[in-house]
Motif scaffolding. Sequence first.
Motif, PDB file in Angstrom:
ATOM      1  N   LEU A 471      66.293  14.707  31.185  1.00  0.00           N
ATOM      2  CA  LEU A 471      65.471  15.927  31.160  1.00  0.00           C
ATOM      3  C   LEU A 471      64.675  16.032  29.851  1.00  0.00           C
ATOM      4  O   LEU A 471      63.510  16.443  29.854  1.00  0.00           O
ATOM      5  CB  LEU A 471      66.366  17.159  31.327  1.00  0.00           C
ATOM      6  CG  LEU A 471      67.018  17.319  32.702  1.00  0.00           C
ATOM      7  CD1 LEU A 471      68.123  18.368  32.647  1.00  0.00           C
ATOM      8  CD2 LEU A 471      65.987  17.713  33.750  1.00  0.00           C
ATOM      9  N   PHE A 472      65.295  15.647  28.759  1.00  0.00           N
ATOM     10  CA  PHE A 472      64.647  15.664  27.436  1.00  0.00           C
ATOM     11  C   PHE A 472      63.410  14.755  27.457  1.00  0.00           C
ATOM     12  O   PHE A 472      62.322  15.135  27.005  1.00  0.00           O
ATOM     13  CB  PHE A 472      65.662  15.196  26.388  1.00  0.00           C
ATOM     14  CG  PHE A 472      65.208  15.317  24.958  1.00  0.00           C
ATOM     15  CD1 PHE A 472      64.596  16.473  24.500  1.00  0.00           C
ATOM     16  CD2 PHE A 472      65.426  14.278  24.065  1.00  0.00           C
ATOM     17  CE1 PHE A 472      64.191  16.592  23.169  1.00  0.00           C
ATOM     18  CE2 PHE A 472      65.028  14.378  22.737  1.00  0.00           C
ATOM     19  CZ  PHE A 472      64.407  15.543  22.291  1.00  0.00           C
ATOM     20  N   LEU A 497      66.767  16.428  39.909  1.00  0.00           N
ATOM     21  CA  LEU A 497      67.470  16.862  38.695  1.00  0.00           C
ATOM     22  C   LEU A 497      66.674  17.941  37.978  1.00  0.00           C
ATOM     23  O   LEU A 497      67.230  18.957  37.533  1.00  0.00           O
ATOM     24  CB  LEU A 497      67.702  15.669  37.771  1.00  0.00           C
ATOM     25  CG  LEU A 497      68.267  15.976  36.379  1.00  0.00           C
ATOM     26  CD1 LEU A 497      69.673  16.553  36.486  1.00  0.00           C
ATOM     27  CD2 LEU A 497      68.278  14.712  35.505  1.00  0.00           C
ATOM     28  N   LEU A 498      65.373  17.756  37.894  1.00  0.00           N
ATOM     29  CA  LEU A 498      64.511  18.730  37.238  1.00  0.00           C
ATOM     30  C   LEU A 498      64.551  20.075  37.968  1.00  0.00           C
ATOM     31  O   LEU A 498      64.701  21.133  37.346  1.00  0.00           O
ATOM     32  CB  LEU A 498      63.069  18.207  37.193  1.00  0.00           C
ATOM     33  CG  LEU A 498      62.034  19.109  36.521  1.00  0.00           C
ATOM     34  CD1 LEU A 498      62.330  19.267  35.035  1.00  0.00           C
ATOM     35  CD2 LEU A 498      60.627  18.550  36.724  1.00  0.00           C
ATOM     36  N   GLY A 499      64.444  20.032  39.311  1.00  0.00           N
ATOM     37  CA  GLY A 499      64.484  21.263  40.102  1.00  0.00           C
ATOM     38  C   GLY A 499      65.820  21.981  39.981  1.00  0.00           C
ATOM     39  O   GLY A 499      65.869  23.205  39.823  1.00  0.00           O
ATOM     40  N   SER A 500      66.913  21.209  40.023  1.00  0.00           N
ATOM     41  CA  SER A 500      68.253  21.798  39.899  1.00  0.00           C
ATOM     42  C   SER A 500      68.458  22.409  38.522  1.00  0.00           C
ATOM     43  O   SER A 500      69.081  23.467  38.385  1.00  0.00           O
ATOM     44  CB  SER A 500      69.330  20.729  40.156  1.00  0.00           C
ATOM     45  OG  SER A 500      69.252  20.255  41.468  1.00  0.00           O
ATOM     46  N   PHE A 504      69.341  26.200  37.687  1.00  0.00           N
ATOM     47  CA  PHE A 504      70.561  26.496  36.944  1.00  0.00           C
ATOM     48  C   PHE A 504      70.254  27.266  35.663  1.00  0.00           C
ATOM     49  O   PHE A 504      70.993  28.166  35.267  1.00  0.00           O
ATOM     50  CB  PHE A 504      71.315  25.205  36.629  1.00  0.00           C
ATOM     51  CG  PHE A 504      72.664  25.422  35.987  1.00  0.00           C
ATOM     52  CD1 PHE A 504      73.639  26.179  36.619  1.00  0.00           C
ATOM     53  CD2 PHE A 504      72.958  24.886  34.746  1.00  0.00           C
ATOM     54  CE1 PHE A 504      74.882  26.390  36.040  1.00  0.00           C
ATOM     55  CE2 PHE A 504      74.191  25.087  34.147  1.00  0.00           C
ATOM     56  CZ  PHE A 504      75.155  25.846  34.801  1.00  0.00           C
ATOM     57  N   CYS A 505      69.136  26.915  35.024  1.00  0.00           N
ATOM     58  CA  CYS A 505      68.732  27.625  33.801  1.00  0.00           C
ATOM     59  C   CYS A 505      68.495  29.103  34.114  1.00  0.00           C
ATOM     60  O   CYS A 505      68.895  29.991  33.343  1.00  0.00           O
ATOM     61  CB  CYS A 505      67.463  26.991  33.231  1.00  0.00           C
ATOM     62  SG  CYS A 505      67.014  27.591  31.590  1.00  0.00           S
ATOM     63  N   SER A 506      67.869  29.375  35.255  1.00  0.00           N
ATOM     64  CA  SER A 506      67.641  30.759  35.667  1.00  0.00           C
ATOM     65  C   SER A 506      68.981  31.469  35.910  1.00  0.00           C
ATOM     66  O   SER A 506      69.148  32.641  35.557  1.00  0.00           O
ATOM     67  CB  SER A 506      66.790  30.777  36.943  1.00  0.00           C
ATOM     68  OG  SER A 506      66.539  32.088  37.365  1.00  0.00           O
ATOM     69  N   CYS A 507      69.934  30.751  36.512  1.00  0.00           N
ATOM     70  CA  CYS A 507      71.277  31.317  36.734  1.00  0.00           C
ATOM     71  C   CYS A 507      71.967  31.645  35.404  1.00  0.00           C
ATOM     72  O   CYS A 507      72.620  32.684  35.268  1.00  0.00           O
ATOM     73  CB  CYS A 507      72.146  30.325  37.526  1.00  0.00           C
ATOM     74  SG  CYS A 507      71.651  30.114  39.238  1.00  0.00           S
ATOM     75  N   VAL A 508      71.805  30.735  34.427  1.00  0.00           N
ATOM     76  CA  VAL A 508      72.434  30.941  33.113  1.00  0.00           C
ATOM     77  C   VAL A 508      71.818  32.154  32.407  1.00  0.00           C
ATOM     78  O   VAL A 508      72.507  32.876  31.682  1.00  0.00           O
ATOM     79  CB  VAL A 508      72.330  29.664  32.244  1.00  0.00           C
ATOM     80  CG1 VAL A 508      72.894  29.916  30.854  1.00  0.00           C
ATOM     81  CG2 VAL A 508      73.089  28.514  32.903  1.00  0.00           C
ATOM     82  N   ARG A 531      59.610  25.998  31.119  1.00  0.00           N
ATOM     83  CA  ARG A 531      59.336  24.590  30.773  1.00  0.00           C
ATOM     84  C   ARG A 531      59.869  23.665  31.864  1.00  0.00           C
ATOM     85  O   ARG A 531      59.200  22.706  32.263  1.00  0.00           O
ATOM     86  CB  ARG A 531      59.999  24.240  29.428  1.00  0.00           C
ATOM     87  CG  ARG A 531      59.414  24.903  28.203  1.00  0.00           C
ATOM     88  CD  ARG A 531      58.112  24.257  27.746  1.00  0.00           C
ATOM     89  NE  ARG A 531      58.235  22.839  27.431  1.00  0.00           N
ATOM     90  CZ  ARG A 531      58.622  22.340  26.259  1.00  0.00           C
ATOM     91  NH1 ARG A 531      58.971  23.176  25.270  1.00  0.00           N
ATOM     92  NH2 ARG A 531      58.667  21.052  26.059  1.00  0.00           N
ATOM     93  N   LEU A 532      61.084  23.953  32.338  1.00  0.00           N
ATOM     94  CA  LEU A 532      61.691  23.101  33.366  1.00  0.00           C
ATOM     95  C   LEU A 532      61.019  23.288  34.725  1.00  0.00           C
ATOM     96  O   LEU A 532      60.928  22.343  35.520  1.00  0.00           O
ATOM     97  CB  LEU A 532      63.191  23.410  33.486  1.00  0.00           C
ATOM     98  CG  LEU A 532      64.058  22.997  32.296  1.00  0.00           C
ATOM     99  CD1 LEU A 532      65.442  23.613  32.395  1.00  0.00           C
ATOM    100  CD2 LEU A 532      64.165  21.466  32.203  1.00  0.00           C
ATOM    101  N   THR A 533      60.560  24.504  35.011  1.00  0.00           N
ATOM    102  CA  THR A 533      59.917  24.777  36.297  1.00  0.00           C
ATOM    103  C   THR A 533      58.595  24.030  36.421  1.00  0.00           C
ATOM    104  O   THR A 533      58.306  23.419  37.454  1.00  0.00           O
ATOM    105  CB  THR A 533      59.672  26.290  36.468  1.00  0.00           C
ATOM    106  OG1 THR A 533      60.932  26.973  36.424  1.00  0.00           O
ATOM    107  CG2 THR A 533      58.994  26.589  37.807  1.00  0.00           C
ATOM    108  N   TYR A 534      57.804  24.062  35.362  1.00  0.00           N
ATOM    109  CA  TYR A 534      56.471  23.465  35.434  1.00  0.00           C
ATOM    110  C   TYR A 534      56.421  22.049  34.865  1.00  0.00           C
ATOM    111  O   TYR A 534      55.530  21.273  35.212  1.00  0.00           O
ATOM    112  CB  TYR A 534      55.458  24.360  34.710  1.00  0.00           C
ATOM    113  CG  TYR A 534      55.380  25.736  35.310  1.00  0.00           C
ATOM    114  CD1 TYR A 534      54.989  25.922  36.628  1.00  0.00           C
ATOM    115  CD2 TYR A 534      55.724  26.878  34.570  1.00  0.00           C
ATOM    116  CE1 TYR A 534      54.923  27.190  37.191  1.00  0.00           C
ATOM    117  CE2 TYR A 534      55.656  28.144  35.119  1.00  0.00           C
ATOM    118  CZ  TYR A 534      55.256  28.293  36.430  1.00  0.00           C
ATOM    119  OH  TYR A 534      55.191  29.544  36.992  1.00  0.00           O
ATOM    120  N   CYS A 535      57.352  21.707  33.990  1.00  0.00           N
ATOM    121  CA  CYS A 535      57.449  20.372  33.382  1.00  0.00           C
ATOM    122  C   CYS A 535      56.098  19.881  32.862  1.00  0.00           C
ATOM    123  O   CYS A 535      55.586  18.839  33.277  1.00  0.00           O
ATOM    124  CB  CYS A 535      58.018  19.364  34.383  1.00  0.00           C
ATOM    125  SG  CYS A 535      58.463  17.790  33.613  1.00  0.00           S
TER     126      CYS A 535
END
Length: 622
Positions: A471-472, A497-500, A504-508, A531-535
Amino acid sequence: MLGEGSRGAILEITLAKVLFASKTTQIIGMSATLNNVGDLQKFLKAENYSSDFRPVQLKEYVKLSDCIYEVDCKEEDCFKFSRPLSFKYSSNMKKMDPDHLIALVTEVIPMHSCLMFCPTKKNCENVAGMICKYLNKCFIQHREKEKTDLLDEIRSAGNGSICSVLKQTVPFGIAYHHSGLTNDERKLIEEAYSAGVLCLLTCTSTLAAGVNLPARRVILRSPYVATEFLKRNQYKQMVGRAGRAGIDTSGESILILQEKDKLLAKALVSRPLENCYSNLMHDNRKGLQSLILSLIGLNISRTPADIQEFVSCTLFSVQQEHLSSEKNLWDITMETVSFLTEKGLIMSTAGSHGDTVLEVTKLGRATYKGSIDLSYCDVLYSDLKRGLGGLVLDSILHLIYLVTPYDMVAHCKPDWMIYFRQFTQLTAVEQNMASMVGVPESYIVKKASGQSLKKGVDSLTVNRFYLAFVLFALLKETNVWVVADKFNLARGFVQSLLGSSSAFCSCVVHFTEELEEFWAYRALFIELTKRLTYCVKAELIPLMEVAGILEARAKQLYGAGYKTLAHLANADPNVLTKTIQNMSKRQANQMVASAKMLLTEKAEALQEEVDELLTFPSDLPS
């Protein structure tokens, strides 16, 4: 789907809550492969309508040696001879294609469509490539221009990259379809197949349910999914793809058999469909635990008796004697309540009438509001707690590690040499952080050199940190293909992995909102979710929020000076079409309209906050 593991448990919980909360909501369930309809009727308090009508006739066949047999359960062997398979094979072709796949597909393609189910993802790609090697070159000429356009679209979706197998097979009208594809590739391939541009898909069993891609002929390459022999339900889902209503007048399926599997195949085509059973007890009662925690947290049921009453309205209750004959429903419910209490998610207090009242703890509320898996809620809590003592913000890696999904670890084993190379590229601060979370450099070095190590390092932590590396790299590169190649992973897995991780970040975020000690995390994780949603690079995120804008388009707009939402909302569509390459007037109008709507929504939300701040309570002294 109710019978499919944790997904089935979530569906059952949702249906039970809908039935409890609303007497007017209409629920319609549909299935072509359901046996124990009575259980579902009782659970949903439903009427039942069934029919064996099929708009397009389906004929089922099996292939044994060089002959095709029709499936006929009236026959003693279930298989009735239909015809010999005639096709001129050279000695080399017979060696490469002993199951006569080329003969079977060329009977229908390119004028009609064909699906071929393969046991593994790799087999899908190999079979597609093998068939193309021996097809007549005239197949290339069929809808050649559209196939060339499709390749260009696939290449564009991959930022200039294209799979070597697809590059070889698409000109022949053939493609593979499995989870290793990116979402864009999958969409383009499905659309091309539906339009008849592609005439053959080699695919895995996941395409059988959920994706509406019918065919004139369905071929089952083998009666196995990976190493497991097919279930009757899986078989019916696959062969049920054959026959296009309104397009074909018939459909047929062919199951390729080896002599050793003949008896198992006979049972497969003749036995009843498997029953559908509740999965609330799946994976050590995880579904039931989640249900009871949310019932208490949502104040639906607060006492053991109320919980028992709700649980008695589930599919599990209807089937309880089949699923757990040793214990009754009350005992199972109370054991689950005790488990949640011991885990620190709920607590019991004395009610006004001396009865027991159940309440969620702060951790319990955070867990169900964040939809956190109960297996990992305490691990997540301890990871976040440890992070407070030394959160590294010189780099985004530490935050990424904290929101890397625990459940993705089982789907990826580290390549230790790649792990070592990535580790050595970290800064000194990042390496110290890795050691702090439980990933010492010495361990990675020894694993990369092939040493077998005694336990002492938590494998979940080490493997999860490897996914954090992926992811990094993805947030730095923003190119799925480049990162997939760097870590030798399927590009579809990297995208998944990116979508999950985004989800998960939203859940956290919701998890930390309920725990005051984690107040500092909230703003950090909200930004990381974007950042993770749009990458994409951080400066492109405001543009990515506009409907219809993907990374390539965002880069074009940013380069042309449209750097913020306000810039785009105030843009002239006519100027946009002249400034931005390959942008139509319609796209420009839609983009500007979407930006204006988004900007208005943000302004209204801010105005509401202002109005709330300026509203004085009426009971204050003048």
